[in-house]
Design an enzyme around this catalytic site. Sequence first.
Site, PDB file in Angstrom:
ATOM      1  N   HIS A  29       3.159   9.132  -0.594  1.00  0.00           N
ATOM      2  CA  HIS A  29       2.460   8.782   0.634  1.00  0.00           C
ATOM      3  C   HIS A  29       3.080   7.518   1.209  1.00  0.00           C
ATOM      4  O   HIS A  29       3.210   6.502   0.515  1.00  0.00           O
ATOM      5  CB  HIS A  29       0.968   8.535   0.367  1.00  0.00           C
ATOM      6  CG  HIS A  29       0.206   9.771   0.020  1.00  0.00           C
ATOM      7  ND1 HIS A  29      -1.167   9.818  -0.032  1.00  0.00           N
ATOM      8  CD2 HIS A  29       0.626  11.023  -0.303  1.00  0.00           C
ATOM      9  CE1 HIS A  29      -1.563  11.034  -0.369  1.00  0.00           C
ATOM     10  NE2 HIS A  29      -0.484  11.779  -0.542  1.00  0.00           N
TER      11      HIS A  29
ATOM     12  N   TYR B 215      -9.576   6.542   4.112  1.00  0.00           N
ATOM     13  CA  TYR B 215     -10.664   5.653   3.706  1.00  0.00           C
ATOM     14  C   TYR B 215     -11.623   5.521   4.886  1.00  0.00           C
ATOM     15  O   TYR B 215     -11.224   5.106   5.970  1.00  0.00           O
ATOM     16  CB  TYR B 215     -10.125   4.272   3.342  1.00  0.00           C
ATOM     17  CG  TYR B 215      -9.345   4.197   2.046  1.00  0.00           C
ATOM     18  CD1 TYR B 215      -9.955   3.758   0.873  1.00  0.00           C
ATOM     19  CD2 TYR B 215      -8.007   4.557   1.990  1.00  0.00           C
ATOM     20  CE1 TYR B 215      -9.242   3.665  -0.313  1.00  0.00           C
ATOM     21  CE2 TYR B 215      -7.283   4.478   0.809  1.00  0.00           C
ATOM     22  CZ  TYR B 215      -7.912   4.035  -0.338  1.00  0.00           C
ATOM     23  OH  TYR B 215      -7.206   3.948  -1.510  1.00  0.00           O
TER      24      TYR B 215
ATOM     25  N   PRO C  13     -12.119   0.912  -8.031  1.00  0.00           N
ATOM     26  CA  PRO C  13     -11.024   1.843  -7.720  1.00  0.00           C
ATOM     27  C   PRO C  13     -10.581   1.834  -6.262  1.00  0.00           C
ATOM     28  O   PRO C  13      -9.560   2.442  -5.938  1.00  0.00           O
ATOM     29  CB  PRO C  13     -11.605   3.208  -8.100  1.00  0.00           C
ATOM     30  CG  PRO C  13     -13.091   3.031  -7.985  1.00  0.00           C
ATOM     31  CD  PRO C  13     -13.355   1.627  -8.400  1.00  0.00           C
TER      32      PRO C  13
ATOM     33  N   LYS D  77      -5.646  -0.143  -8.211  1.00  0.00           N
ATOM     34  CA  LYS D  77      -4.815  -1.102  -8.936  1.00  0.00           C
ATOM     35  C   LYS D  77      -4.877  -0.986 -10.462  1.00  0.00           C
ATOM     36  O   LYS D  77      -4.066  -1.595 -11.148  1.00  0.00           O
ATOM     37  CB  LYS D  77      -5.219  -2.535  -8.544  1.00  0.00           C
ATOM     38  CG  LYS D  77      -4.921  -2.874  -7.105  1.00  0.00           C
ATOM     39  CD  LYS D  77      -3.438  -2.850  -6.839  1.00  0.00           C
ATOM     40  CE  LYS D  77      -3.122  -2.771  -5.377  1.00  0.00           C
ATOM     41  NZ  LYS D  77      -1.919  -2.013  -5.092  1.00  0.00           N
TER      42      LYS D  77
ATOM     43  N   TYR E 197      -1.144  -2.889  -1.028  1.00  0.00           N
ATOM     44  CA  TYR E 197      -1.407  -1.515  -1.438  1.00  0.00           C
ATOM     45  C   TYR E 197      -0.199  -0.920  -2.171  1.00  0.00           C
ATOM     46  O   TYR E 197      -0.357  -0.259  -3.211  1.00  0.00           O
ATOM     47  CB  TYR E 197      -1.773  -0.652  -0.239  1.00  0.00           C
ATOM     48  CG  TYR E 197      -2.535   0.597  -0.616  1.00  0.00           C
ATOM     49  CD1 TYR E 197      -3.928   0.633  -0.581  1.00  0.00           C
ATOM     50  CD2 TYR E 197      -1.865   1.754  -1.022  1.00  0.00           C
ATOM     51  CE1 TYR E 197      -4.628   1.773  -0.946  1.00  0.00           C
ATOM     52  CE2 TYR E 197      -2.553   2.897  -1.381  1.00  0.00           C
ATOM     53  CZ  TYR E 197      -3.937   2.897  -1.337  1.00  0.00           C
ATOM     54  OH  TYR E 197      -4.622   4.037  -1.713  1.00  0.00           O
TER      55      TYR E 197
END
Length: 402
Positions: A72, A201, A292, A296, A384
Amino acid sequence: MKTQVGIIGAGPAGLLLSHLLYLQGIDSIVLEHRSREDIEGTIRAGVLEQGTMDVLKAAGVGERMAREGHVHKGIELQFNGKRHRIDMFGLTGGKSITVYAQHEVIKDLIDARIKAGGKIFFNVSNVSLHEIDTPSPKIRFIMEGEPYEIESDFIAGCDGFHGPSRRAIPESVRSEKQKVYPFGWLGILAKAPPANPELIYTNHERGFALLSTRSPEIQRHYLQVDAKDEISKWSDDRIWTELHARVDTDDWKLADGPIFQKNIVAMRSFVCETMQYGRLFLAGDAAHIVPPTGAKGLNLAVADILVMARGLSEFFHEGKEEILGRYSEICLARVWKAQRFSSWMTTTLHRNFDHNPFEYGIQLAELEYVTSSSAAATSLAENYVGLPFEMPFMPLQTGAII
């Protein structure tokens, strides 16, 4: 039994450490209280940072990940009924993440260790640590009804939050810090087509939702719920209805399908700053837990293991203890940055029903800012895809990197 490094826990941390030590000619024994079938069959999420992907490839255990994982290059944030893409690849100079489940990483590592003749003892019980503040720490355990003892130079506690390793450090010297969040995640695995090429998200007035994927046929989705709620109260119809309410837009609707796994997990942040004591070194969930939302957990374990493997290599090959002596300091620098990011993602994306309308307005303004400012979006993207490891990589003659 004797070995150079006794490793408690056959999760990603313990197995990767054993493999990297093997590449350095350092002997280890891994102990695991579960069966191989259990740890390989327990379905766990997995988002691998760019650095983690690079490490697995360099260590010779990334071939299947590269073939079957889903790369991604961005994520989408949805709020106020609209989606906004964060171009991680473009904002970080070409870095990305791979969605590849943790249990698949475990399968790859176990396979590599067994092919190399590595020692992994499954189904052990009554594991206890002794004399950890001496040059010859010991691990005692029961296997097939018989007592055993391993004498080693070092012990690596990679046995998770509930394992015996952290508890072996005296409470008087253990420094622990924790935050418990007022919500949990209801996670499902469902047979359905992919919702989107990249993760979504969602911040919604009814609560957070995350749309992820596992394969072209199986999807992984999450809903914010009360952590104390009972999964029996959530029928398949109720789950899909709530997901549709939170993620559907005017011109898009989530495809649903049969749910074959669902559970609710609480969310917390935890750090044991005492990551080393005597000849015992903690790694992964034994030392720290992250919610979560920031993806990480596994990546922090890999970062710990890189430091530990380099320190042990330096000790056994050069007789130096400089890295091992600074293990906690080096690891915690990255741990706290990951905790900051995970906390930010969690508090920004989840609906806190104790907030008043002003506080909710600030939350939405934060999302507006991060999706409209290149500087803010870059900060999110950099975190990220993964901040640099504190311990620089060192190429070795074997082709490994630690």
